[in-house]
Design a protein around this motif. Structure first.
Motif, PDB file in Angstrom:
ATOM      1  N   GLY A 330       0.466  -1.256   0.264  1.00 54.54           N
ATOM      2  CA  GLY A 330       0.010   0.046   0.130  1.00 54.54           C
ATOM      3  C   GLY A 330       1.153   1.438  -0.157  1.00 54.54           C
ATOM      4  N   VAL A 331       1.859   1.451  -0.624  1.00 56.51           N
ATOM      5  CA  VAL A 331       2.884   2.492  -0.962  1.00 56.51           C
ATOM      6  C   VAL A 331       2.661   3.258  -1.694  1.00 56.51           C
ATOM      7  N   ALA A 332       2.324   4.456  -1.192  1.00 59.24           N
ATOM      8  CA  ALA A 332       1.881   5.710  -1.608  1.00 59.24           C
ATOM      9  C   ALA A 332       3.074   6.898  -1.672  1.00 59.24           C
ATOM     10  N   LYS A 333       3.101   7.929  -2.554  1.00 58.79           N
ATOM     11  CA  LYS A 333       4.119   8.645  -3.214  1.00 58.79           C
ATOM     12  C   LYS A 333       3.639  10.397  -3.436  1.00 58.79           C
ATOM     13  N   SER A 334       4.158  11.318  -2.394  1.00 56.25           N
ATOM     14  CA  SER A 334       3.654  12.501  -3.443  1.00 56.25           C
ATOM     15  C   SER A 334       4.490  13.165  -2.763  1.00 56.25           C
ATOM     16  N   TYR A 335       4.873  14.795  -4.055  1.00 57.31           N
ATOM     17  CA  TYR A 335       5.634  15.563  -3.762  1.00 57.31           C
ATOM     18  C   TYR A 335       4.816  16.879  -3.559  1.00 57.31           C
ATOM     19  N   GLU A 336       4.707  17.795  -2.683  1.00 55.61           N
ATOM     20  CA  GLU A 336       4.184  18.669  -2.131  1.00 55.61           C
ATOM     21  C   GLU A 336       2.573  19.426  -2.694  1.00 55.61           C
ATOM     22  N   GLY A 337       2.852  17.667  -1.306  1.00 57.24           N
ATOM     23  CA  GLY A 337       0.682  17.514  -1.924  1.00 57.24           C
ATOM     24  C   GLY A 337       0.388  16.746  -3.227  1.00 57.24           C
ATOM     25  N   LYS A 338       1.311  16.593  -4.717  1.00 60.90           N
ATOM     26  CA  LYS A 338       0.842  16.262  -5.610  1.00 60.90           C
ATOM     27  C   LYS A 338       1.371  14.882  -5.834  1.00 60.90           C
ATOM     28  N   GLN A 339       0.156  14.206  -5.560  1.00 59.31           N
ATOM     29  CA  GLN A 339       0.254  12.194  -5.307  1.00 59.31           C
ATOM     30  C   GLN A 339       1.357  12.157  -6.808  1.00 59.31           C
ATOM     31  N   VAL A 340       2.038  10.680  -6.731  1.00 59.86           N
ATOM     32  CA  VAL A 340       2.432  10.795  -7.847  1.00 59.86           C
ATOM     33  C   VAL A 340       2.022   8.822  -8.250  1.00 59.86           C
ATOM     34  N   PHE A 341       2.305   8.265  -7.096  1.00 57.84           N
ATOM     35  CA  PHE A 341       1.270   7.564  -6.823  1.00 57.84           C
ATOM     36  C   PHE A 341       0.374   6.844  -5.933  1.00 57.84           C
ATOM     37  N   PRO A 376      12.136   8.680   0.770  1.00 56.53           N
ATOM     38  CA  PRO A 376      11.501   7.530   1.564  1.00 56.53           C
ATOM     39  C   PRO A 376       9.836   7.569   1.243  1.00 56.53           C
ATOM     40  N   VAL A 377       9.146   7.224   2.031  1.00 49.92           N
ATOM     41  CA  VAL A 377       7.746   6.943   1.454  1.00 49.92           C
ATOM     42  C   VAL A 377       6.686   7.374   1.947  1.00 49.92           C
ATOM     43  N   THR A 378       5.773   8.036   1.176  1.00 43.39           N
ATOM     44  CA  THR A 378       4.568   9.037   2.698  1.00 43.39           C
ATOM     45  C   THR A 378       3.429   8.196   2.781  1.00 43.39           C
ATOM     46  N   ALA A 379       2.959   6.601   2.196  1.00 45.00           N
ATOM     47  CA  ALA A 379       2.391   6.273   3.421  1.00 45.00           C
ATOM     48  C   ALA A 379       3.187   4.671   3.161  1.00 45.00           C
ATOM     49  N   GLY A 380       2.300   3.628   3.721  1.00 50.34           N
ATOM     50  CA  GLY A 380       2.362   2.042   3.834  1.00 50.34           C
ATOM     51  C   GLY A 380       3.653   1.702   3.821  1.00 50.34           C
ATOM     52  N   GLU A 381       4.164   0.787   3.453  1.00 51.37           N
ATOM     53  CA  GLU A 381       4.977  -0.198   3.781  1.00 51.37           C
ATOM     54  C   GLU A 381       6.203  -0.575   3.195  1.00 51.37           C
ATOM     55  N   PHE A 382       7.553  -0.264   3.458  1.00 53.92           N
ATOM     56  CA  PHE A 382       8.440  -0.410   1.777  1.00 53.92           C
ATOM     57  C   PHE A 382       9.469  -1.772   3.036  1.00 53.92           C
ATOM     58  N   ARG A 383       9.672  -2.838   1.757  1.00 59.78           N
ATOM     59  CA  ARG A 383      10.961  -3.483   3.520  1.00 59.78           C
ATOM     60  C   ARG A 383      11.497  -4.234   2.286  1.00 59.78           C
ATOM     61  N   LEU A 384      12.861  -4.633   2.080  1.00 61.58           N
ATOM     62  CA  LEU A 384      13.786  -5.395   1.401  1.00 61.58           C
ATOM     63  C   LEU A 384      13.940  -6.592   1.725  1.00 61.58           C
ATOM     64  N   GLY A 385      14.089  -7.708   0.954  1.00 61.98           N
ATOM     65  CA  GLY A 385      14.454  -9.121   1.739  1.00 61.98           C
ATOM     66  C   GLY A 385      16.026  -9.283   2.468  1.00 61.98           C
ATOM     67  N   HIS A 386      16.475 -10.150   2.843  1.00 60.72           N
ATOM     68  CA  HIS A 386      17.059 -11.197   3.812  1.00 60.72           C
ATOM     69  C   HIS A 386      18.138 -10.781   2.282  1.00 60.72           C
ATOM     70  N   ASN A 387      19.696  -9.744   3.414  1.00 61.48           N
ATOM     71  CA  ASN A 387      21.120 -10.392   2.710  1.00 61.48           C
ATOM     72  C   ASN A 387      20.545  -9.633   1.077  1.00 61.48           C
ATOM     73  N   VAL A 388      19.638  -8.309   0.940  1.00 59.89           N
ATOM     74  CA  VAL A 388      19.665  -7.512  -0.647  1.00 59.89           C
ATOM     75  C   VAL A 388      20.448  -6.569  -0.046  1.00 59.89           C
ATOM     76  N   LYS A 389      21.422  -6.226  -1.689  1.00 59.49           N
ATOM     77  CA  LYS A 389      22.180  -5.273  -1.550  1.00 59.49           C
ATOM     78  C   LYS A 389      21.873  -4.249  -3.090  1.00 59.49           C
ATOM     79  N   VAL A 390      21.803  -3.273  -2.773  1.00 59.89           N
ATOM     80  CA  VAL A 390      21.308  -2.590  -3.822  1.00 59.89           C
ATOM     81  C   VAL A 390      22.082  -2.092  -4.493  1.00 59.89           C
ATOM     82  N   ASP A 391      22.096  -1.389  -5.763  1.00 65.18           N
ATOM     83  CA  ASP A 391      22.789  -0.800  -6.245  1.00 65.18           C
ATOM     84  C   ASP A 391      22.335   0.265  -7.327  1.00 65.18           C
ATOM     85  N   HIS A 392      22.563   1.505  -7.537  1.00 58.77           N
ATOM     86  CA  HIS A 392      21.197   2.311  -8.061  1.00 58.77           C
ATOM     87  C   HIS A 392      22.249   3.256  -8.883  1.00 58.77           C
ATOM     88  N   PHE A 393      22.046   2.454 -10.289  1.00 69.46           N
ATOM     89  CA  PHE A 393      22.946   3.634 -11.275  1.00 69.46           C
ATOM     90  C   PHE A 393      21.628   4.477 -11.600  1.00 69.46           C
TER      91      PHE A 393
END
Lengths: 651, 230
Positions: A330-341, A376-393
């Protein structure tokens, strides 16, 4: 129309192409392909009249206008987007100005004077020309093109200097499309376009009234637009008819043919040489030997082109992560009042390769950033799994590199020990288009695109198990893309990526996430599957939509008050079809038995007339059987279809 | 595939795809007209010019002797007493600079626009609005003049403007189906004559290539070119 004959061009000491013959006719749609550095851009510039040839002939009629879209290096400023686009109609705008000036003069001079006559004459001529050249609809034309390339109406009055490089590129493309030159030269126009704009451009090119030459690393684009391919390879140009797919087929056929010819010639030469050597010193055969020697001299040796290097590289695999890699509830995200999803829930499993699609600004990058933990997320829950190493390009990944280091040193410092061999490292750099002396460059002197490319390479050398890639294919050519694609296909970790390259998405993705207008949809399969599923969804939606006024139609006697379905199936017809279907099955079996007995009868000879009769009988029965089978197949298809429809309607 | 209506199919059958002399073609148009309103009779002339060249542009006006059967709404932009003159001549809308403002605001409730030369300086900026609709006044077509009274009267009496389009064809109305046959014929002859007179000197080859007549909702009927010389 335009002809190059025996054209030759050098770039420094390197020869780009030699002996190039090329004829472009007024309606040619040509894709220009070849590896990086084979001279595609130079050739386009020559056609556009911006570079001279070193040898050979270039001839074009005087009235040919060529419009060239450079790959990059544009800077526009001082005007709004719309003004910039309209500036291509400079002569028409001048006419308009003159018209305005003339209307002022009309008011000032005496209507009975000669001067007035001269002014009205001039005004009439100009107005006629202006109207004849669609001068009154310039803004409408510019609006259509800009809209197609993704500009919102509000953007039209923005100053061009406030736009990013990619958007400035689009302005330049729009200008070129408005001019409609007789020969359109596009150098990688799709690099800065999102899928929507690409589809638009593809359609535009299909309807383009004149010739164009397109350089693109987007196979779909080439497949859908061109009808000829010119390949620059090994300092030669090879022409193929058909689109990219047919080019690949023809190319392999041509190579096979060339190899066969080469083999044949080789054998012939050996035969001749053998004859010459054996009989050279026999006086009786001297004449024959001489003629063989002459023949040998006359043979034009076939040269096999150097094999195209296919680069394969085994990238190291990352440590294994847990089965569940990331979870959104149930993740929601908004920027300055504008909802992205909002209300986004999904689970990413190990080994998933997820392509994110959606228009620019839909929230693809935001989703990636949330996964990377940088937003950060605006609402809802987000979690990564066990031993997950993220790399962001990210697009600006190169900022993390050490600017003072040389490429080759930097690579060897991070490469795993298995790859410590310098030749191997250079091959690797070569895969990513850093060849010869370029490997000794310092990172600070690299261009933005080159740095991105290098950052990608670094990422693949030391992979984490969860890669987040934002537009990794920008600035890569077809070969480099293949290397990246192959590396990612064999990658055992999990990948979430954004790309505007349909081919890339199609080959890599195992799942597609679509973000559209704040809504999120999860599709399994690759890009093509996604398109198919989407089509089906729209079809079903269409089916479910009620025809207007259906409730009031005379036949809507449904007790529940549900209106009549548009695709309602006629049950009587279905029953009849089913009966016929069954009847056919029985008849087919009967007919097959009949044929079998008749054929066995043919085995024992009774008389010539009897045999002829039987053969005819068998033939007739065979024909009947074929017809029945065809009808049976058709009926099966129709029945299946109606079954599917009725199940959809029930649901 | 566009479906041909039964009405159209019947009409086409009658024509049998052949060309008629002008004096026979016009009555045929009238006969085949079956719409539920008084249709306009139109004529199309294909010319042997290349309209991409400014010197081969064919454009002009002609007052049809029997009018068009309907009166055009005329707007006049003039100053002072010229406004009164226009009103007397029967113009629907008369005004000065304030009308320019209204037109800029999107008001276009007229079919012809006449202006005096001194007002043209205000009209210059309306080109983008008036131009596409063919309403921009032009001294050569008599819509920029101090003699607004007669200009309005001429327009009301059935002055038509003709010009070749991109495909070198002129399309203009000739009158209504309800007209007398002779009146239509006279209108047609006047128009063709005027187009012939407007032949640019730069035009090469045969000037009048083909002529068709039709009603608003009727089929096109080819006209024998030889019948026009009589």
């Amino acid at each position: 129309m335009i002809r190059l004959s025996a054209a030759r061009k050098h770039f420094g000491s390197k020869s780009l192409f030699e002996d190039l013959d090329w004829l472009i006719t007024p309606t040619d749609r040509i894709g220009l392909v070849g590896g990086n550095g084979t001279g595609k851009t130079t050739l386009l510039k020559i056609l556009g009249g911006m570079e001279p040839l070193d040898g050979g002939l270039f001839s074009a009629p005087k009235d040919i206008t060529a419009g060239y879209l450079p790959q990059d290096g544009l800077s526009l400023s001082g005007r709004t987007v719309l003004e910039e686009c309209l500036s291509v109609f400079g002569d028409l705008l001048e006419l308009e100005e003159e018209m305005k000036a003339l209307t002022h003069q009309m008011a000032e001079v005496d209507p009975r004077s000669d001067e007035y006559g001269r002014i009205t004459e001039r005004y009439h001529r100009i107005e006629t020309e202006f109207q004849g050249r669609d001068g009154y609809s310039l803004e409408a034309q510019a609006g259509t093109v800009l809209n197609g390339l993704g500009f919102a109406p509000a953007d039209l009055n923005r100053p061009t200097e406030s736009l990013s490089g990619g958007w400035q590129m689009r302005v330049a493309l729009a200008k070129l499309l408005l001019v409609k030159p007789k020969l359109l030269l596009l150098d990688e126009p799709t690099n800065h376009l999102d899928l929507e704009a690409r589809n638009w451009l593809q359609q535009y090119l299909n309807e383009y009234p004149h010739a164009f030459v397109l350089v693109s690393h987007d196979r779909y684009m080439l497949d859908a637009t061109v009808n000829k391919i010119l390949e620059l390879w090994n300092r030669r140009a090879y022409s193929y008819s058909g689109n990219y797919e047919r080019y690949l087929a023809q190319k392999s056929a041509r190579q096979a043919q060339l190899q066969a010819a080469y083999r044949n010639q080789r054998e012939k030469i050996e035969r001749l040489e053998l004859f010459i050597n054996r009989f050279r010193y026999q006086a009786t055969r001297a004449k024959q030997v001489q003629s063989r020697i002459k023949e040998l001299e006359k043979i034009k040796r076939i040269e096999l082109p150097a094999r195209e290097k296919t680069i394969r590289f085994e990238f190291p695999q990352p440590p294994r992560s847990g089965r569940m890699v990331a979870e959104f509830r149930g993740v929601a995200k908004s920027y300055e009042g504008k909802q992205v999803f909002h209300g986004m829930s999904f689970v990413i499993n190990r080994g998933d390769r997820i392509g994110l699609v959606g228009v620019n600004g839909a929230g693809k990058s935001t989703l990636i950033k949330i996964l990377a933990g940088s937003e950060p997320v605006t609402a809802g829950e987000f979690r990564l799994g066990h031993n997950v190493k993220v790399d962001h390009f990210a697009q600006d990944q190169y900022k993390e590199l050490d600017p003072g280091a040389r490429l080759i040193d930097d690579v060897s410092s991070i490469a795993p020990s298995a790859l410590s061999d310098r030749t191997q490292l250079r091959t690797l750099l070569g895969c990513f288009l850093f060849s010869s002396d370029e490997v000794f460059k310092q990172i600070r002197v690299l261009s933005g695109g080159e740095r991105n490319r290098y950052a990608l390479l670094r990422m693949l050398l030391r992979p984490r198990n969860f890669l987040l890639l934002d537009e990794p294919t920008n600035h890569l050519d077809l070969r480099a893309k293949d290397v990246l694609l192959e590396a990612l296909q064999e990658f055992s970790g999990t990948v979430v990526f954004v790309s505007h390259d349909r081919y890339f998405i199609d080959k890599l993705a195992t799942r597609i996430f679509e973000i559209d207008g704040g809504r999120f949809q999860d599709y399994s399969g690759n890009y093509e599957d996604y398109l198919r599923q989407k089509d089906q969804v729209t079809l079903q939606q269409d089916d479910r939509e009620e025809p207007p006024g259906a409730e009031n139609s005379g036949r809507s006697g449904d007790r529940n008050g549900t209106p009549l379905r548009r695709n309602k199936i006629n049950p009587v017809l279905v029953r009849r079809m089913k009966e016929r279907h069954q009847g056919l099955e029985e008849e087919i079996t009967r007919c097959e038995v009949e044929i079998a007995t008749q054929e066995s009868d043919l085995g024992t000879f009774k008389s010539a007339t009897e045999s002829i009769r039987l053969v005819k009988l068998v033939e007739r029965n065979r024909k009947r059987l074929d017809e029945m089978i065809r009808e049976w197949e058709e009926l099966s298809r129709t029945l299946e279809e109606s079954d599917r429809k009725s199940s959809v309607l029930r649901s | 595939m566009v479906k041909t209506s039964k009405r159209m199919a019947r009409a086409r059958e009658e024509i049998q795809g052949q060309a008629y002399p002008l004096q026979a073609a016009l009555p045929l148009v009238q006969k085949l007209s079956s719409a539920k309103f008084d249709e306009t009779v139109e004529i199309s002339l294909r010319l042997g010019v290349d309209p991409r060249h400014a010197d081969q542009m064919v454009r002009g006006t002609v007052v049809l002797p029997h009018g068009l059967g309907k009166s055009k709404k005329v707007c006049v932009i003039a100053s002072g007493e010229k406004q009164r003159e226009a009103e007397q001549a029967g113009a629907e809308h008369v005004g000065g600079e304030e009308l320019v403002g209204r037109i800029q605001g999107g008001w276009l409730d007229f079919e012809a626009l006449v202006a005096t030369p001194d007002m043209m300086k205000f009209l210059g900026r309306l080109g983008r609005i008036l131009g596409p609709k063919g309403l921009m006044p032009n001294p050569k077509t008599g819509t920029v003049t101090f003699d607004v009274g007669s200009a309005v009267k001429e327009i009301k009496a059935g002055k038509v403007e003709f010009r070749v389009d991109k495909t070198a064809i002129i399309h203009t109305p000739l009158g209504k189906v309800s007209f007398d046959g002779d009146k239509l014929l006279e209108n047609a002859r006047t128009l063709i004559e005027s187009v012939m007179k407007a032949k640019p000197s730069a035009a090469k080859g045969k000037y009048l290539r083909s002529v068709f007549v039709c009603s608003s909702m009727g089929p096109g009927i080819a006209v024998e070119l030889t019948s026009l010389d009589k």
